[in-house]
Motif scaffolding. Structure first.
Motif, PDB file in Angstrom:
ATOM      1  N   MET A   8       0.842  -1.176   0.000  1.00  0.00           N
ATOM      2  CA  MET A   8       0.000   0.000   0.000  1.00  0.00           C
ATOM      3  C   MET A   8       0.890   1.244   0.000  1.00  0.00           C
ATOM      4  O   MET A   8       1.877   1.327   0.718  1.00  0.00           O
ATOM      5  CB  MET A   8      -0.893  -0.004   1.245  1.00  0.00           C
ATOM      6  N   ALA A   9       0.514   2.227  -0.797  1.00  0.00           N
ATOM      7  CA  ALA A   9       1.246   3.488  -0.858  1.00  0.00           C
ATOM      8  C   ALA A   9       1.036   4.265   0.439  1.00  0.00           C
ATOM      9  O   ALA A   9       0.044   4.075   1.146  1.00  0.00           O
ATOM     10  CB  ALA A   9       0.742   4.305  -2.036  1.00  0.00           C
ATOM     11  N   ASP A  10       1.999   5.140   0.756  1.00  0.00           N
ATOM     12  CA  ASP A  10       1.825   6.003   1.920  1.00  0.00           C
ATOM     13  C   ASP A  10       0.576   6.855   1.730  1.00  0.00           C
ATOM     14  O   ASP A  10       0.325   7.361   0.633  1.00  0.00           O
ATOM     15  CB  ASP A  10       3.033   6.928   2.095  1.00  0.00           C
ATOM     16  N   PRO A  11      -0.189   7.019   2.797  1.00  0.00           N
ATOM     17  CA  PRO A  11      -1.397   7.832   2.659  1.00  0.00           C
ATOM     18  C   PRO A  11      -1.068   9.304   2.451  1.00  0.00           C
ATOM     19  O   PRO A  11      -0.041   9.802   2.913  1.00  0.00           O
ATOM     20  CB  PRO A  11      -2.134   7.626   3.978  1.00  0.00           C
ATOM     21  N   GLU A  12      -1.945   9.966   1.735  1.00  0.00           N
ATOM     22  CA  GLU A  12      -1.881  11.423   1.612  1.00  0.00           C
ATOM     23  C   GLU A  12      -2.539  11.972   2.876  1.00  0.00           C
ATOM     24  O   GLU A  12      -3.635  11.553   3.251  1.00  0.00           O
ATOM     25  CB  GLU A  12      -2.647  11.891   0.376  1.00  0.00           C
ATOM     26  N   ILE A  13      -1.880  12.904   3.551  1.00  0.00           N
ATOM     27  CA  ILE A  13      -2.382  13.459   4.801  1.00  0.00           C
ATOM     28  C   ILE A  13      -2.816  14.897   4.567  1.00  0.00           C
ATOM     29  O   ILE A  13      -2.067  15.684   3.976  1.00  0.00           O
ATOM     30  CB  ILE A  13      -1.301  13.404   5.909  1.00  0.00           C
ATOM     31  N   ARG A  14      -4.018  15.216   5.029  1.00  0.00           N
ATOM     32  CA  ARG A  14      -4.557  16.579   4.881  1.00  0.00           C
ATOM     33  C   ARG A  14      -5.040  17.078   6.234  1.00  0.00           C
ATOM     34  O   ARG A  14      -5.758  16.369   6.943  1.00  0.00           O
ATOM     35  CB  ARG A  14      -5.752  16.588   3.930  1.00  0.00           C
ATOM     36  N   PHE A  57     -10.933   8.006   1.422  1.00  0.00           N
ATOM     37  CA  PHE A  57     -10.771   8.368   2.826  1.00  0.00           C
ATOM     38  C   PHE A  57     -10.423   7.112   3.613  1.00  0.00           C
ATOM     39  O   PHE A  57     -11.128   6.106   3.553  1.00  0.00           O
ATOM     40  CB  PHE A  57     -12.071   8.984   3.361  1.00  0.00           C
ATOM     41  N   ALA A  58      -9.316   7.167   4.368  1.00  0.00           N
ATOM     42  CA  ALA A  58      -8.844   5.989   5.090  1.00  0.00           C
ATOM     43  C   ALA A  58      -8.938   6.132   6.601  1.00  0.00           C
ATOM     44  O   ALA A  58      -8.963   5.124   7.313  1.00  0.00           O
ATOM     45  CB  ALA A  58      -7.401   5.686   4.698  1.00  0.00           C
ATOM     46  N   THR A  93      -8.176   8.504  17.233  1.00  0.00           N
ATOM     47  CA  THR A  93      -7.621   8.073  15.951  1.00  0.00           C
ATOM     48  C   THR A  93      -8.542   6.982  15.437  1.00  0.00           C
ATOM     49  O   THR A  93      -8.751   5.978  16.117  1.00  0.00           O
ATOM     50  CB  THR A  93      -6.183   7.529  16.099  1.00  0.00           C
ATOM     51  N   ILE A  94      -9.092   7.216  14.259  1.00  0.00           N
ATOM     52  CA  ILE A  94     -10.066   6.276  13.687  1.00  0.00           C
ATOM     53  C   ILE A  94      -9.621   5.910  12.272  1.00  0.00           C
ATOM     54  O   ILE A  94      -9.304   6.787  11.470  1.00  0.00           O
ATOM     55  CB  ILE A  94     -11.475   6.903  13.655  1.00  0.00           C
ATOM     56  N   VAL A  95      -9.595   4.608  11.987  1.00  0.00           N
ATOM     57  CA  VAL A  95      -9.230   4.112  10.669  1.00  0.00           C
ATOM     58  C   VAL A  95     -10.411   3.317  10.121  1.00  0.00           C
ATOM     59  O   VAL A  95     -11.017   2.509  10.840  1.00  0.00           O
ATOM     60  CB  VAL A  95      -7.954   3.235  10.742  1.00  0.00           C
ATOM     61  N   PHE A 136      -8.942  -0.326   5.835  1.00  0.00           N
ATOM     62  CA  PHE A 136      -7.554   0.131   5.909  1.00  0.00           C
ATOM     63  C   PHE A 136      -6.877  -0.242   7.226  1.00  0.00           C
ATOM     64  O   PHE A 136      -5.720   0.110   7.453  1.00  0.00           O
ATOM     65  CB  PHE A 136      -7.480   1.646   5.697  1.00  0.00           C
ATOM     66  N   GLU A 137      -7.584  -0.942   8.097  1.00  0.00           N
ATOM     67  CA  GLU A 137      -7.000  -1.337   9.379  1.00  0.00           C
ATOM     68  C   GLU A 137      -5.815  -2.276   9.151  1.00  0.00           C
ATOM     69  O   GLU A 137      -5.828  -3.102   8.238  1.00  0.00           O
ATOM     70  CB  GLU A 137      -8.045  -2.017  10.261  1.00  0.00           C
ATOM     71  N   GLY A 138      -4.804  -2.137  10.010  1.00  0.00           N
ATOM     72  CA  GLY A 138      -3.634  -3.003   9.939  1.00  0.00           C
ATOM     73  C   GLY A 138      -2.689  -2.694   8.802  1.00  0.00           C
ATOM     74  O   GLY A 138      -1.792  -3.490   8.508  1.00  0.00           O
ATOM     75  N   LYS A 139      -2.860  -1.543   8.162  1.00  0.00           N
ATOM     76  CA  LYS A 139      -2.024  -1.201   7.005  1.00  0.00           C
ATOM     77  C   LYS A 139      -1.155   0.025   7.269  1.00  0.00           C
ATOM     78  O   LYS A 139      -0.615   0.619   6.346  1.00  0.00           O
ATOM     79  CB  LYS A 139      -2.897  -0.990   5.783  1.00  0.00           C
ATOM     80  N   GLY A 140      -1.033   0.421   8.530  1.00  0.00           N
ATOM     81  CA  GLY A 140      -0.151   1.531   8.872  1.00  0.00           C
ATOM     82  C   GLY A 140      -0.756   2.917   8.769  1.00  0.00           C
ATOM     83  O   GLY A 140      -0.040   3.909   8.914  1.00  0.00           O
ATOM     84  N   VAL A 141      -2.060   2.994   8.522  1.00  0.00           N
ATOM     85  CA  VAL A 141      -2.694   4.299   8.373  1.00  0.00           C
ATOM     86  C   VAL A 141      -2.668   5.070   9.689  1.00  0.00           C
ATOM     87  O   VAL A 141      -2.316   6.257   9.718  1.00  0.00           O
ATOM     88  CB  VAL A 141      -4.137   4.163   7.834  1.00  0.00           C
ATOM     89  N   ALA A 142      -3.018   4.420  10.785  1.00  0.00           N
ATOM     90  CA  ALA A 142      -3.042   5.109  12.083  1.00  0.00           C
ATOM     91  C   ALA A 142      -1.650   5.615  12.439  1.00  0.00           C
ATOM     92  O   ALA A 142      -1.492   6.765  12.887  1.00  0.00           O
ATOM     93  CB  ALA A 142      -3.573   4.178  13.172  1.00  0.00           C
ATOM     94  N   SER A 143      -0.644   4.803  12.233  1.00  0.00           N
ATOM     95  CA  SER A 143       0.726   5.215  12.517  1.00  0.00           C
ATOM     96  C   SER A 143       1.131   6.403  11.651  1.00  0.00           C
ATOM     97  O   SER A 143       1.739   7.362  12.135  1.00  0.00           O
ATOM     98  CB  SER A 143       1.681   4.046  12.300  1.00  0.00           C
ATOM     99  N   SER A 144       0.789   6.373  10.376  1.00  0.00           N
ATOM    100  CA  SER A 144       1.099   7.497   9.482  1.00  0.00           C
ATOM    101  C   SER A 144       0.403   8.768   9.933  1.00  0.00           C
ATOM    102  O   SER A 144       0.990   9.857   9.897  1.00  0.00           O
ATOM    103  CB  SER A 144       0.673   7.171   8.042  1.00  0.00           C
TER     104      SER A 144
END
Length: 113
Positions: A1-7, A23-24, A44-46, A50-58
């Protein structure tokens, strides 16, 4: 999975993540009305897909980086953000106790923050 775009949607108090335009997840936060000011993540809500894919950490890493750019501390009242901060002390300085107490007071007085 690509790094998420953060806004950052400061008006809504949300740091949002998007993966391939979808939206992740997000970090809900408020700006502490105190001197010094601070940013306070409360949830923090994912999204389930997208759970378990590093979104929360990012999201949390980006949140701390945003605060560092702005020169303000982070008071992690969100359980996930607090655990992340413990695991990454080099990226997540411990806030002064007085800021933590004030953030907890403001959240108690205004639970909708």
């Amino acid at each position: 999975m690509a790094d998420p775009e953060i806004r950052d949607d400061r008006e809504k108090g949300r740091l949002e993540a998007y993966v391939d335009g979808m939206f992740a997840g997000h970090v809900a936060y408020f700006t502490l009305d105190f001197d010094p000011a601070a940013l306070v993540p409360v949830h923090t809500i994912v999204e389930p897909m997208f759970e378990g894919k590093g979104v929360a950490s990012s999201l949390v890493r980006s949140f701390y980086a945003m605060a560092a750019r702005e020169g303000v501390p982070v008071v992690p009242l969100c359980p996930y953000a607090a655990k992340w901060a413990q695991r990454h002390p080099d990226e997540a300085p411990v806030p002064p106790a007085e800021l933590v107490q004030e953030a907890e007071r403001q959240l108690t007085r205004h639970p909708g923050l």
